[in-house]
Design an enzyme around this catalytic site. Sequence first.
Site, PDB file in Angstrom:
ATOM      1  N   SER A  49       1.829  -1.613  11.901  1.00 35.09           N
ATOM      2  CA  SER A  49       1.954  -1.614  10.565  1.00 35.09           C
ATOM      3  C   SER A  49       2.936  -0.611   9.975  1.00 35.09           C
ATOM      4  O   SER A  49       3.292  -0.725   9.009  1.00 35.09           O
ATOM      5  CB  SER A  49       0.202  -0.943  10.068  1.00 35.09           C
ATOM      6  N   ASP A 340      -1.748   6.119   1.731  1.00 31.11           N
ATOM      7  CA  ASP A 340      -3.103   5.726   1.860  1.00 31.11           C
ATOM      8  C   ASP A 340      -3.703   6.632   3.108  1.00 31.11           C
ATOM      9  O   ASP A 340      -3.054   7.841   3.389  1.00 31.11           O
ATOM     10  CB  ASP A 340      -3.575   4.229   2.146  1.00 31.11           C
ATOM     11  N   HIS A 343      -1.250   5.546   6.465  1.00 32.34           N
ATOM     12  CA  HIS A 343      -0.023   5.496   6.152  1.00 32.34           C
ATOM     13  C   HIS A 343       0.958   6.398   5.348  1.00 32.34           C
ATOM     14  O   HIS A 343       0.328   6.720   4.252  1.00 32.34           O
ATOM     15  CB  HIS A 343       0.433   3.945   5.882  1.00 32.34           C
TER      16      HIS A 343
END
Length: 365
Positions: A49, A340, A343
């Site tokens: 990600s 978040d 991340h």
Amino acid sequence: MKSLLQKHVSQLQLYIIWCSAIGMIFEHVCAVNLPNNESVPAVIVFGDSIVDSGNNNYIDTLIKCNFPPYGRDFGEGNHPTGRFSNGLVPSDIIAAKFGVKELLPAYLDPNLQIQELVSGVSFASGGAGYDPLTSEIVSVMSLSDQLNMFKEYIGKLNDAIGGNRTATIISKSVYIVCIGSDDIANTYAQTPFRQGLYDIQSYTDLMASEASNFLQELYGLGPRRIGVFNVPVIGCVPSQRTIGGGILRACSDFSNQVAILFNSKLSFQMDALQTKFSDARFVYLDSYNPFLDILQNPSKYGFEETDRGCCGTGNIEVGILCNPYSINTCSNSSNYIFWDSYHPTEKTYHVLSSLVLDHKIKDFF
């Protein structure tokens, strides 16, 4: 190590001042001068990600972020793109640093034109890992899947621009691999099944072996300029503090120690590959120590909040838990290291990418 890191920090500060003077910092990335007037035709990325620029939008998985508030600070459109951040991610920033383009698109984007393919794409899939089980658990694209897509990509280039030009692009492009955090933070730390089969030594051996196998397969397809990020200080991301940091939400020493052990093995494997394949450049990119410095000295980099994300409470929200209904989402993400609970923010990605990569770019040539 400390003096070397301080040197790189000073270089970054000078770099930021210079970029700011021409109005390019954060909105645009300053391309780095490449040695010997080299040029890079494309940047191609594999991973998770951190470098997924939207591939998970097009697969059947819950690991998605193609909804607000993700993408809140993405260019002028301020819209979610499938990047796990408020804006750009390292795949974009690295492509710009090498002077290729400002945005690195997701390979699975059905609207991609051939000219976009020619200059590079990201094959990364949020939630993927070196351990094949990591991708399987959350139904995302494994490294094996990503490699198969790269083979398909080569075929598309051959059909569109011919074999000779394709071979040149494949050999002279820069390849970035950024993966491994989910293996440690999710598959191993949170899965009793994996801990029952492996202790820390044998699990990090598995990760390092899978990394070596992937890099050798990648080399066999023609790439020669390959950079691999190690695992960052994963135990200090907000979700790991919440899950494994006790009542005070300290960094998870367990996750950090596993990361340190794996990183040492990854570095050894890459040295071995460099010896075995002397015509290639295998570049080990240390993100652990620079990220730790950012966390320990946030004011030096212009940050205020270090242990929670901007989205919602910042303690646990990530993916579908970070959504338009998340309350208390911060108004100024540039004060935050994390977007978040897992991340970083775009600003952090800019700072970290420069700390990790700028002094290593010469090693790709």
